[in-house]
Design a protein around this motif. Structure first.
Motif, PDB file in Angstrom:
ATOM      1  N   ARG A   1     -69.706  16.802  19.863  1.00 22.13           N
ATOM      2  CA  ARG A   1     -70.273  17.444  21.054  1.00 22.13           C
ATOM      3  C   ARG A   1     -71.700  16.953  21.327  1.00 22.13           C
TER       4      ARG A   1
ATOM      5  N   ASP B   1     -60.445  16.738  24.619  1.00 18.62           N
ATOM      6  CA  ASP B   1     -59.772  17.213  25.826  1.00 18.62           C
ATOM      7  C   ASP B   1     -60.641  18.147  26.658  1.00 18.62           C
ATOM      8  N   GLU B   2     -61.718  18.654  26.080  1.00 21.53           N
ATOM      9  CA  GLU B   2     -62.654  19.468  26.847  1.00 21.53           C
ATOM     10  C   GLU B   2     -63.593  18.617  27.703  1.00 21.53           C
ATOM     11  N   TYR B   3     -63.540  17.296  27.519  1.00 20.50           N
ATOM     12  CA  TYR B   3     -64.415  16.360  28.225  1.00 20.50           C
ATOM     13  C   TYR B   3     -63.531  15.350  28.960  1.00 20.50           C
TER      14      TYR B   3
ATOM     15  N   ASP C   1     -51.093  14.889  20.927  1.00 24.81           N
ATOM     16  CA  ASP C   1     -52.264  15.690  20.590  1.00 24.81           C
ATOM     17  C   ASP C   1     -53.148  15.017  19.536  1.00 24.81           C
TER      18      ASP C   1
ATOM     19  N   ALA D   1     -58.587  17.997  20.348  1.00 20.84           N
ATOM     20  CA  ALA D   1     -58.863  19.248  21.066  1.00 20.84           C
ATOM     21  C   ALA D   1     -60.278  19.249  21.622  1.00 20.84           C
ATOM     22  N   VAL D   2     -61.225  18.690  20.869  1.00 21.55           N
ATOM     23  CA  VAL D   2     -62.597  18.600  21.379  1.00 21.55           C
ATOM     24  C   VAL D   2     -62.657  17.607  22.539  1.00 21.55           C
TER      25      VAL D   2
ATOM     26  N   ASP E   1     -71.995  15.471  24.958  1.00 18.87           N
ATOM     27  CA  ASP E   1     -72.890  16.164  25.881  1.00 18.87           C
ATOM     28  C   ASP E   1     -73.990  15.241  26.402  1.00 18.87           C
TER      29      ASP E   1
ATOM     30  N   GLU F   1     -67.181  18.419  14.530  1.00 18.64           N
ATOM     31  CA  GLU F   1     -67.122  18.866  15.921  1.00 18.64           C
ATOM     32  C   GLU F   1     -68.527  18.928  16.513  1.00 18.64           C
TER      33      GLU F   1
ATOM     34  N   PRO G   1     -68.647  16.929  34.445  1.00 17.64           N
ATOM     35  CA  PRO G   1     -67.275  17.399  34.545  1.00 17.64           C
ATOM     36  C   PRO G   1     -66.269  16.324  34.868  1.00 17.64           C
TER      37      PRO G   1
END
Length: 530
Positions: free
Chosen positions: A201, A264-266, A290, A261-262, A205, A197, A3
């Protein structure tokens, strides 16, 4: 997913760690060979992490290490979510990632979205399927022109020479802006975007800290694929402006927004784009809030050793990012262009200028990329015809020698090839005689070496408050020189002229040549604290 993506020994902390980071480009085939086959690999990178720690870099960019038939040495990816056995396996990658993170070095990897390998399962399925099928819709298959379809669908040339279209057995043609073994994907197809995508990931990950996006100004083509304006030189990723429909189509920005957008999740994950767009305003569009966090500005890489050219490169690079959230991103050499030692004249002259250019690059505000071997002052190498492997050599009908000269393996130790790069003498590209003084081992023991200069420069950049701020102020300078001051107080004077100039007042922090006599010699940079 981690996180906070923090590193226990990180030099740059926080989610914006990349804003002033020094990245080190590992061209994996040429960095270090860990298994003795003459080709660099992941084990070789692991073995030389201490060198990178002592050098003082913040992050790595590792070129493609994915399964590939190697038509373009890894930029033809057959499976973007695995490791080419030549380079190791996923366990080896995970070990490298863990060890780099433990040493405080972040790891970014290449993302190659514009095209796949012709050996990718998707393209094999497309060749087996009929025209108009879903399998072919992932790529850019088209019928040919002329009544019998024997002419390519348009006049686009390949970056590597020859046409950018290849005809298949049933008569249709497919687009490949690079080699025929690198068919372009169609990003208007949702399945293509979704697969990208999935790839992102997969690596995020596992813990990677970001991506370098190959051909980041590609991926979108104009509707109808119209003919482009004929051009004399359509060479390697040069920006030819609005008449060249192959790159910088407006539709590419939708892809970048999806990528962002991907990311920004990390938290802390980033992307830098290879964007060969010379127009400042067009390049700035890739750096909107963006889209990409960073984009290479290649003006410093392409500038001549001339005060006006160098100052113009800095001005345009800063102007590009001025209205964006991004910092500037500086590069002097990479695996696609002649090394700056050679560009600046080669030999002692080229090395002296390369030392000065290194201090210029590392004094500028923003992020910096160092290509493996830059820190040793490596030059290009003239190779015999039979040693050339770059697809440009064959595709151009032997008119262009390609990029192999700047991809020679890194010399680590000893006096004979392969200089500690491999357990064997023969390497994937041959190494020349006479490189004993160039090795990392020899230079580490010499306080006046290029390696020692880089180590000192990176240590100062990392620890001195003089480097604070993301702007610069041009200062009056002697004729033929340029000088600027950073907000933190760093003053950088570059003298690319043929005459020595007086050393400015201030505390000398570092110089690329001896300035103890109160003179800045020709082809020299100096850092001072006013």
């Amino acid at each position: 997913m981690d996180p906070d993506r923090s590193l226990p020994a990180a030099r740059s902390t926080g989610p914006d760690w990349w804003r002033d980071a020094v990245f080190y480009q590992v061209y994996i085939r040429s960095f270090a060979d860990g298994n003795g086959d003459g080709v660099g690999d992941l084990a070789g990178i692991r073995a030389h992490l201490p060198h990178l720690v002592e050098l003082g870099v913040d992050a790595l960019w590792i070129t493609p290490f994915y399964p590939s038939p190697m038509a373009d040495h890894g930029y033809d990816v057959a499976d973007p979510r695995d490791v080419e056995p030549t380079f190791g396996d996923l366990a080896e990658f995970d070990a490298l990632l863990a060890e780099a993170h433990a040493a405080g070095i972040r790891v970014t990897v290449d993302l190659v979205p514009n095209h796949s390998s012709h050996q990718h399962e998707w393209f094999r399925a497309a060749l087996a399927a009929a025209p108009g099928s879903p399998e072919r819709a992932r790529y850019l298959f088209r019928d040919g022109r002329s009544p019998d379809g024997a002419e390519p669908p348009n006049n686009w040339p390949s970056v590597f020479g020859g046409p950018s279209w290849t005809r298949v057995a049933d008569g249709q043609w497919y687009l490949h802006l690079f080699a025929p073994e690198q068919p372009d994907l169609d990003f208007t197809n949702p399945e293509v975007l979704a697969d990208l995508e999935t790839t992102m990931r997969f690596w995020l990950d596992r813990g990677v800290d970001g991506f370098r996006i190959d051909v980041a100004h590609g991926m979108a083509k104009p509707a109808g694929l119209p003919d482009m304006q004929p051009m004399e030189d359509t060479g390697l990723l040069d920006d030819h402006g609005p008449g060249d429909h192959r790159f910088d189509d407006d539709g590419v920005h939708a892809v970048h927004r999806h990528i962002r957008a991907v990311l920004d999740e990390y938290p802390g994950a980033m992307a830098v784009g290879e964007v060969w767009v010379s127009d400042d305003d067009r390049l700035a569009r890739y750096l909107r809030p963006d889209e990409l966090q960073l984009a290479f500005n290649f003006k410093l890489l392409t500038a001549d050793w001339d005060v006006d050219d160098l100052r113009d490169a800095v001005d345009h690079s800063l102007a590009t990012v001025a209205g964006t959230p991004a910092p500037a991103c500086w590069v002097l050499s990479n695996h696609d262009r002649p090394r700056h030692v050679t560009r600046y004249g080669g030999g002692e002259v080229g090395t002296r200028r390369a030392r000065a250019a290194a201090l210029l690059q590392l004094a500028l505000p923003g992020a910096a990329y160092v290509y493996n071997g830059d820190e040793l002052g490596m030059p290009d190498v003239d190779l015999p015809d039979e040693a050339l492997q770059d697809p440009i050599w064959e595709r151009s009908g032997h008119a262009e020698r390609g990029r192999d000269a700047c991809r020679i393996p890194v010399p680590w130790s000893g006096d004979e090839p392969s200089y500690g790069f491999s357990a064997r003498r023969e390497t994937w590209l041959p190494m020349p005689e006479g490189w004993g003084p160039l090795t990392a081992q020899a230079q580490a023991a010499d306080p006046g070496s290029v390696l020692s200069l880089y180590r000192s420069a990176l240590a100062l950049r990392r620890t001195s408050p003089a480097f604070a701020g993301e702007s610069l102020e041009w200062l009056p300078a002697p004729a033929g020189c340029l000088a600027f001051r950073r907000p933190g107080g760093l003053v950088c004077l570059l003298n690319p002229s043929a005459d020595g100039v007086p050393l400015p007042e201030g505390e000398v922090l570092l110089a690329s040549a001896d300035v103890s006599g109160g003179v800045v010699p020709p082809d020299t940079s100096v850092w001072l604290r006013a």
